[in-house]
Design an enzyme around this catalytic site. Sequence first.
Site, PDB file in Angstrom:
ATOM      1  CG  HIS A  96       0.549   1.444  -1.161  1.00 17.68           C
ATOM      2  ND1 HIS A  96       1.131   2.672  -1.002  1.00 17.68           N
ATOM      3  CD2 HIS A  96       1.568   0.550  -1.208  1.00 17.68           C
ATOM      4  CE1 HIS A  96       2.444   2.528  -0.966  1.00 17.68           C
ATOM      5  NE2 HIS A  96       2.738   1.243  -1.084  1.00 17.68           N
ATOM      6  CD  GLU A  97       1.106  -3.148  -0.716  1.00 15.82           C
ATOM      7  OE1 GLU A  97       1.919  -3.508  -1.602  1.00 15.82           O
ATOM      8  OE2 GLU A  97       1.458  -2.475   0.268  1.00 15.82           O
TER       9      GLU A  97
END
Length: 194
Positions: A96-97
């Site tokens: 996600h990051e």
Amino acid sequence: MDPDSDVKPAGGGSSYNKAGMGVKECQNMIRRSLRTPMVKFLKQQMGKSGCNIGDNFIKAVNCQQSVAGGYISGEGIVICSNRLTMQDEVTQVVIHELIHAYDECRSANLDWTNCAHHACSEIRAGHLSGDCHYKREFLRGFMKLRGHEQECVKRRVMKSLVSNPNCPEAAAKDAMEAVWDTCYNDTQPFDRAP
């Protein structure tokens, strides 16, 4: 950054609220996640876009906020060891990051204080990372057979946006709706949503 300080990620943070593991154990899980095909692909694509990731780009820290991690513009990714318990969670947050990091890398003017910019990256990260896979939604207590993925992405985007002091709830909702179609359908660096 002080490992005991609040994490104030540029790209929002993946949200979790539980007692987790130690920093050293989490750092080992980060190393394992770096060997997964999706993380390798994202790192490779960042390199092709001119943003190589160094050894310290992703680090485990203890976080005061109830988030699982965050992307901090100009610094890298922090994974909140005290909020995670399993390898799958760590890998999911890393993915996600990394999408936030990729978005900043490929954009010359991404402004995390701009609600529309922030919303777009959150939409992409929620959609492309697998955060809203039906299995994860079921484990969170959300189960719907049709349309669950888009509802999940919207719910998680709003949660992240309202934590941005520049995006009160009404502005956050307007920004998300304004960029939804464009950003949801932008699957770069993938050919299609994984």
